[in-house]
Design a protein around this motif. Structure first.
Motif, PDB file in Angstrom:
ATOM      1  N   GLY A  56      18.459  10.643  33.873  1.00  0.00           N
ATOM      2  CA  GLY A  56      17.725   9.821  34.821  1.00  0.00           C
ATOM      3  C   GLY A  56      17.579   8.368  34.418  1.00  0.00           C
ATOM      4  N   SER A  57      17.708   8.097  33.130  1.00  0.00           N
ATOM      5  CA  SER A  57      17.565   6.718  32.656  1.00  0.00           C
ATOM      6  C   SER A  57      18.697   6.378  31.702  1.00  0.00           C
ATOM      7  CB  SER A  57      16.221   6.516  31.941  1.00  0.00           C
ATOM      8  OG  SER A  57      15.145   6.687  32.832  1.00  0.00           O
ATOM      9  N   THR A  58      19.192   5.161  31.832  1.00  0.00           N
ATOM     10  CA  THR A  58      20.236   4.673  30.951  1.00  0.00           C
ATOM     11  C   THR A  58      19.858   3.293  30.440  1.00  0.00           C
ATOM     12  OG1 THR A  58      21.469   3.762  32.835  1.00  0.00           O
ATOM     13  CG2 THR A  58      22.068   5.977  32.091  1.00  0.00           C
ATOM     14  N   TYR A  59      20.354   2.973  29.270  1.00  0.00           N
ATOM     15  CA  TYR A  59      20.041   1.709  28.618  1.00  0.00           C
ATOM     16  C   TYR A  59      21.326   1.168  28.000  1.00  0.00           C
ATOM     17  CZ  TYR A  59      15.474   3.908  28.967  1.00  0.00           C
ATOM     18  OH  TYR A  59      14.360   4.548  29.445  1.00  0.00           O
ATOM     19  N   TYR A  60      21.484  -0.160  28.040  1.00  0.00           N
ATOM     20  CA  TYR A  60      22.686  -0.806  27.535  1.00  0.00           C
ATOM     21  C   TYR A  60      22.332  -2.061  26.750  1.00  0.00           C
ATOM     22  CZ  TYR A  60      24.918   2.043  31.152  1.00  0.00           C
ATOM     23  OH  TYR A  60      25.345   3.089  31.948  1.00  0.00           O
ATOM     24  N   THR A  61      23.160  -2.356  25.779  1.00  0.00           N
ATOM     25  CA  THR A  61      23.051  -3.664  25.169  1.00  0.00           C
ATOM     26  C   THR A  61      23.574  -4.697  26.163  1.00  0.00           C
ATOM     27  OG1 THR A  61      23.488  -4.893  23.134  1.00  0.00           O
ATOM     28  CG2 THR A  61      25.337  -3.657  24.068  1.00  0.00           C
ATOM     29  N   ASP A  62      23.066  -5.908  26.058  1.00  0.00           N
ATOM     30  CA  ASP A  62      23.386  -6.922  27.069  1.00  0.00           C
ATOM     31  C   ASP A  62      24.876  -7.191  27.201  1.00  0.00           C
ATOM     32  OD1 ASP A  62      20.439  -9.055  26.559  1.00  0.00           O
ATOM     33  OD2 ASP A  62      20.741  -7.213  27.735  1.00  0.00           O
ATOM     34  N   SER A  63      25.601  -7.149  26.103  1.00  0.00           N
ATOM     35  CA  SER A  63      27.011  -7.539  26.125  1.00  0.00           C
ATOM     36  C   SER A  63      27.901  -6.567  26.903  1.00  0.00           C
ATOM     37  CB  SER A  63      27.543  -7.705  24.704  1.00  0.00           C
ATOM     38  OG  SER A  63      27.471  -6.483  24.008  1.00  0.00           O
ATOM     39  N   VAL A  64      27.406  -5.378  27.205  1.00  0.00           N
ATOM     40  CA  VAL A  64      28.245  -4.410  27.928  1.00  0.00           C
ATOM     41  C   VAL A  64      27.713  -4.107  29.326  1.00  0.00           C
ATOM     42  CG1 VAL A  64      28.870  -3.374  25.720  1.00  0.00           C
ATOM     43  CG2 VAL A  64      27.143  -2.251  27.150  1.00  0.00           C
ATOM     44  N   LYS A  65      26.575  -4.652  29.666  1.00  0.00           N
ATOM     45  CA  LYS A  65      26.000  -4.394  30.990  1.00  0.00           C
ATOM     46  C   LYS A  65      26.963  -4.832  32.088  1.00  0.00           C
ATOM     47  CE  LYS A  65      21.104  -4.610  29.760  1.00  0.00           C
ATOM     48  NZ  LYS A  65      19.847  -5.388  29.848  1.00  0.00           N
ATOM     49  N   GLY A  66      27.132  -3.968  33.075  1.00  0.00           N
ATOM     50  CA  GLY A  66      28.050  -4.264  34.169  1.00  0.00           C
ATOM     51  C   GLY A  66      29.488  -3.891  33.879  1.00  0.00           C
ATOM     52  N   ARG A  67      29.804  -3.560  32.636  1.00  0.00           N
ATOM     53  CA  ARG A  67      31.178  -3.172  32.278  1.00  0.00           C
ATOM     54  C   ARG A  67      31.261  -1.732  31.798  1.00  0.00           C
ATOM     55  NH1 ARG A  67      33.668  -5.508  28.103  1.00  0.00           N
ATOM     56  NH2 ARG A  67      31.747  -5.947  26.931  1.00  0.00           N
ATOM     57  N   PHE A  68      30.247  -1.266  31.093  1.00  0.00           N
ATOM     58  CA  PHE A  68      30.227   0.092  30.541  1.00  0.00           C
ATOM     59  C   PHE A  68      29.246   0.949  31.322  1.00  0.00           C
ATOM     60  CE2 PHE A  68      31.451  -0.925  25.818  1.00  0.00           C
ATOM     61  CZ  PHE A  68      32.557  -1.646  26.275  1.00  0.00           C
ATOM     62  N   THR A  69      29.575   2.226  31.449  1.00  0.00           N
ATOM     63  CA  THR A  69      28.675   3.175  32.097  1.00  0.00           C
ATOM     64  C   THR A  69      28.590   4.440  31.248  1.00  0.00           C
ATOM     65  OG1 THR A  69      29.301   2.364  34.292  1.00  0.00           O
ATOM     66  CG2 THR A  69      28.199   4.499  34.178  1.00  0.00           C
ATOM     67  N   ILE A  70      27.382   4.812  30.904  1.00  0.00           N
ATOM     68  CA  ILE A  70      27.171   6.045  30.163  1.00  0.00           C
ATOM     69  C   ILE A  70      26.752   7.143  31.133  1.00  0.00           C
ATOM     70  CG2 ILE A  70      24.746   5.519  29.609  1.00  0.00           C
ATOM     71  CD1 ILE A  70      25.243   6.901  26.883  1.00  0.00           C
ATOM     72  N   SER A  71      27.235   8.341  30.889  1.00  0.00           N
ATOM     73  CA  SER A  71      26.869   9.490  31.714  1.00  0.00           C
ATOM     74  C   SER A  71      26.910  10.742  30.845  1.00  0.00           C
ATOM     75  CB  SER A  71      27.810   9.632  32.908  1.00  0.00           C
ATOM     76  OG  SER A  71      29.147   9.841  32.471  1.00  0.00           O
ATOM     77  N   ARG A  72      26.418  11.851  31.392  1.00  0.00           N
ATOM     78  CA  ARG A  72      26.476  13.100  30.637  1.00  0.00           C
ATOM     79  C   ARG A  72      26.580  14.270  31.601  1.00  0.00           C
ATOM     80  NH1 ARG A  72      21.093  13.454  27.131  1.00  0.00           N
ATOM     81  NH2 ARG A  72      21.864  15.548  26.596  1.00  0.00           N
ATOM     82  N   ASP A  73      27.196  15.325  31.100  1.00  0.00           N
ATOM     83  CA  ASP A  73      27.326  16.571  31.832  1.00  0.00           C
ATOM     84  C   ASP A  73      26.709  17.644  30.952  1.00  0.00           C
ATOM     85  OD1 ASP A  73      30.129  18.281  33.460  1.00  0.00           O
ATOM     86  OD2 ASP A  73      28.122  18.954  32.982  1.00  0.00           O
ATOM     87  N   ASN A  74      25.485  18.012  31.247  1.00  0.00           N
ATOM     88  CA  ASN A  74      24.780  18.954  30.382  1.00  0.00           C
ATOM     89  C   ASN A  74      25.390  20.354  30.439  1.00  0.00           C
ATOM     90  OD1 ASN A  74      22.989  17.027  29.423  1.00  0.00           O
ATOM     91  ND2 ASN A  74      21.471  17.434  30.997  1.00  0.00           N
TER      92      ASN A  74
END
Length: 117
Positions: A56-74
């Motif tokens: 439900g929540s994701t967090y990124y370092t500023d340098s990758v925001k808008g370029r990287f996407t984290i996700s998971r499949d439990n």
């Protein structure tokens, strides 16, 4: 005990994309947040992204925001890091981690990402 195995690293040209995977096995019921760090040559390991247990929540370092996407499949006990618009400064070893109840943080062995200019 939880084992984490990363895959998906490689060599890509600037502007390209890669998707990293982190497969967990063992006592996966003890996992909650998962995420990624990276370490470039001669630099300290730095935080890249994190995702909460339910996604439900994701967090990124500023340098990758808008370029990287984290996700998971439990259901598959796997976390992913989709990396787009890669830059040479993204070159690093990428490490997956999982926060584990009681024992703390567990780490994978790392996967190399190299971005050529």
């Amino acid at each position: 005990q939880v084992q984490l195995v990363e895959s998906g690293g490689g060599l890509v040209q600037a502007g390209g994309s890669l998707r990293l995977s982190c497969a967990a096995s063992g006592r996966t019921s003890s996992m909650y947040d998962m995420g990624w760090y990276r370490q470039a040559p001669g630099k300290e390991r730095e935080f890249v992204a994190r995702i909460t247990r339910n996604g439900g929540s994701t967090y990124y370092t500023d340098s990758v925001k808008g370029r990287f996407t984290i996700s998971r499949d439990n259901a598959r006990n796997t976390a992913y890091l989709q990396m787009n618009s890669l830059k040479p400064e993204d070159t690093a070893i990428y490490y997956c981690y999982a926060e584990l109840l009681i024992v703390g943080r567990g780490w994978g062995q790392g996967t190399q990402v190299t971005v050529s200019s």
